[in-house]
Scaffold this active site. Structure first.
Site, PDB file in Angstrom:
ATOM      1  CG  ASP A 193     -33.763 -96.276  71.369  1.00  0.00           C
ATOM      2  OD1 ASP A 193     -34.751 -96.399  70.623  1.00  0.00           O
ATOM      3  OD2 ASP A 193     -33.047 -95.245  71.386  1.00  0.00           O
TER       4      ASP A 193
ATOM      5  CD  GLU B 130     -32.893 -87.805  66.269  1.00  0.00           C
ATOM      6  OE1 GLU B 130     -33.313 -88.891  66.702  1.00  0.00           O
ATOM      7  OE2 GLU B 130     -31.719 -87.417  66.439  1.00  0.00           O
TER       8      GLU B 130
END
Ligand SMILES: Nc1nc(=O)c2c([nH]1)NC[C@@H]1CN(c3ccc(C(=O)N[C@@H](CCC(=O)O)C(=O)O)cc3)CN21
Ligand SMILES: CC(C)C(=O)C(=O)O
Ligand SMILES: [Mg+2]
Length: 299
Positions: free
Chosen positions: A118, A216
Site C-alpha cells: 500500500d 471497500e
C-alpha cells in the site's frame, strides 16, 4: 539464527505445475505442491474461471510465511499497519519509512504469494511523478511485486504512470480510509446516485492499466455490477459475495483485535483469547518458579 534470514527457493517458469489455483482434487493439491510464483495474469485467469480467491494483509515474517504456505495467493502489506503494527488511530500518519521495512520482511518470507504494498497517505497524491517515485522505492527497497493506491477517476493518471513504469497497480475505491475526513467518516460509499460515480471510477482504473481493484464498503449490488463490467478482478472488503476476491486485515480475521470490529469482518479464531491464556500461564509459571523446568535449563 541464519534460518530466519534464509531466502525461500524461488520457483521459476521451467517447472511445469498446473496453473495457479487449480480446483481442489487436481494434482496441485498434493502435500507440497510445486506452485509457481503467483503473477497478475493468474488472477485474471481465476476471474475467467469464476474461482474466487482470498487475500490477507501481512506485516511480518512468521505470518507471511504461514499465509504463503496456506496458499493465500496475494498478500497485502496494508497501510492498516498504521493501526495493527504502530498503534495509530487511523492510517493517515504512517510513512514510507515505516512501511518499507514491513514490506521487505514480507517479500523476504514468501516464495509463491504476490506481495502488494500500500502506498501511504501523502506519498503519491501530489502527482503521477510522485506516485512513480514512491512506487519505485517500494519495488527497489521493499522488493514488492505490485503497489496499491486509493482513489478513482482523479487517480487514473497516477495509475497509468506507475503502470507505464513497469509496476502493477491495484486500485482501491469506495470507502478509502486515507480520505476519511473528506468522506465524513467510516461510511458505505456508492449508495443511490453515487453508484454511477463508483462504476466510472472502476472503469477509469481499468482503462489506466490497474490489474485489480479493491472495493471497500460498497453496496453488494453495485459491487456485483462492477465485477461483471470489469475484465480485471475486483477484491471486496464489505462489498458483498460477488467480488472476484475477498480481503480482510489478518488480525481482524483471526480475532487478535479486541473490541468492536467492522460489520464486514468475520472472526475465524480467537487469537486474543488464546494469547491471553498463554501469557497468563507464563506469568503464573514464572511467579511460582515452575518455569523454567529442568528441560529448559543448561548445566
Ligand atoms: N484492523 C483494521 N481493519 C481494517 O479493515 C482496516 C484498518 N485496520 N485500518 C485501515 C482501514 C480502516 N478501515 C475501516 C475502519 C473502520 C470501519 C468501520 O468502523 N466500519 C463500521 C461503520 C460502517 C458504517 O457506519 O456505515 C462498520 O460497522 O462496518 C471500516 C473500515 C479498513 N481498514
Ligand atoms: C483493508 C485493506 C484493503 C487495506 O487497504 C489495508 O489493509 O490497508
Ligand atoms: Mg490500505
Amino acid at each position: 539464527m541464519s534460518q530466519d534470514n534464509a531466502q525461500p527457493a524461488h520457483q521459476h517458469e521451467t517447472e511445469t505445475p498446473a496453473p495457479y489455483g487449480a480446483a481442489p482434487g487436481t494434482p496441485t493439491e498434493s502435500a507440497t505442491p510445486p506452485r509457481k510464483r503467483v503473477r497478475i495474469h493468474h488472477l485474471r485467469e481465476l476471474k475467467e474461471r469464476g474461482e474466487p480467491w482470498p487475500m490477507l494483509t501481512a506485516y511480518d515474517t512468521y505470518t507471511a510465511r504461514l499465509f504463503d504456505e496456506a496458499g493465500i495467493p496475494v498478500l497485502l502489506v496494508g497501510d492498516s499497519a498504521a493501526n495493527t503494527v504502530y498503534g495509530y488511530e487511523s492510517s493517515l500518519p504512517i510513512t514510507v519509512e515505516e512501511m518499507l521495512p514491513l514490506v521487505r520482511a514480507v517479500t523476504r518470507s514468501v516464495s509463491k504469494a504476490l506481495v502488494v504494498a500500500d502506498l501511504p497517505f501523502g506519498s503519491y497524491q501530489v502527482s503521477p511523478e510522485q506516485a512513480v517515485a514512491t512506487a519505485a522505492r517500494f519495488m527497489k527497497e521493499g522488493r514488492a511485486h505490485a503497489v496499491k493506491l486509493e482513489g478513482g477517476r482523479k487517480f487514473a493518471p497516477h495509475v497509468e504512470a506507475v503502470t507505464a513504469a513497469g509496476v502493477p497497480v491495484m486500485g482501491h475505491i469506495g470507502f478509502t480510509p486515507q480520505s476519511e475526513h473528506n468522506l465524513g467518516g467510516y461510511r458505505v460509499q456508492g449508495r443511490g446516485d453515487t453508484g454511477d460515480a463508483l462504476i466510472a471510477d472502476a472503469l477509469a482504473l481499468q482503462d489506466a492499466g490497474a490489474f485489480a481493484v479493491v472495493m471497500e464498503m460498497v453496496p453488494a449490488e453495485i459491487a456485483k455490477q462492477i465485477t461483471h463490467e470489469l475484465h480485471i478482478p475486483t477484491v471486496g472488503i464489505g462489498a458483498g459475495p460477488d467480488c472476484d476476491a475477498q480481503v480482510l486485515v489478518w488480525q481482524d480475521m483471526a480475532g487478535l483485535r479486541t473490541g468492536r470490529v467492522p460489520r464486514f469482518v468475520k472472526q475465524y479464531a480467537d487469537l486474543a483469547g488464546v494469547l491471553t491464556t498463554a501469557v497468563k500461564a507464563f506469568a503464573d509459571d514464572v511467579r511460582n518458579r515452575t518455569f523454567p523446568a529442568p528441560e529448559h535449563t543448561f548445566h
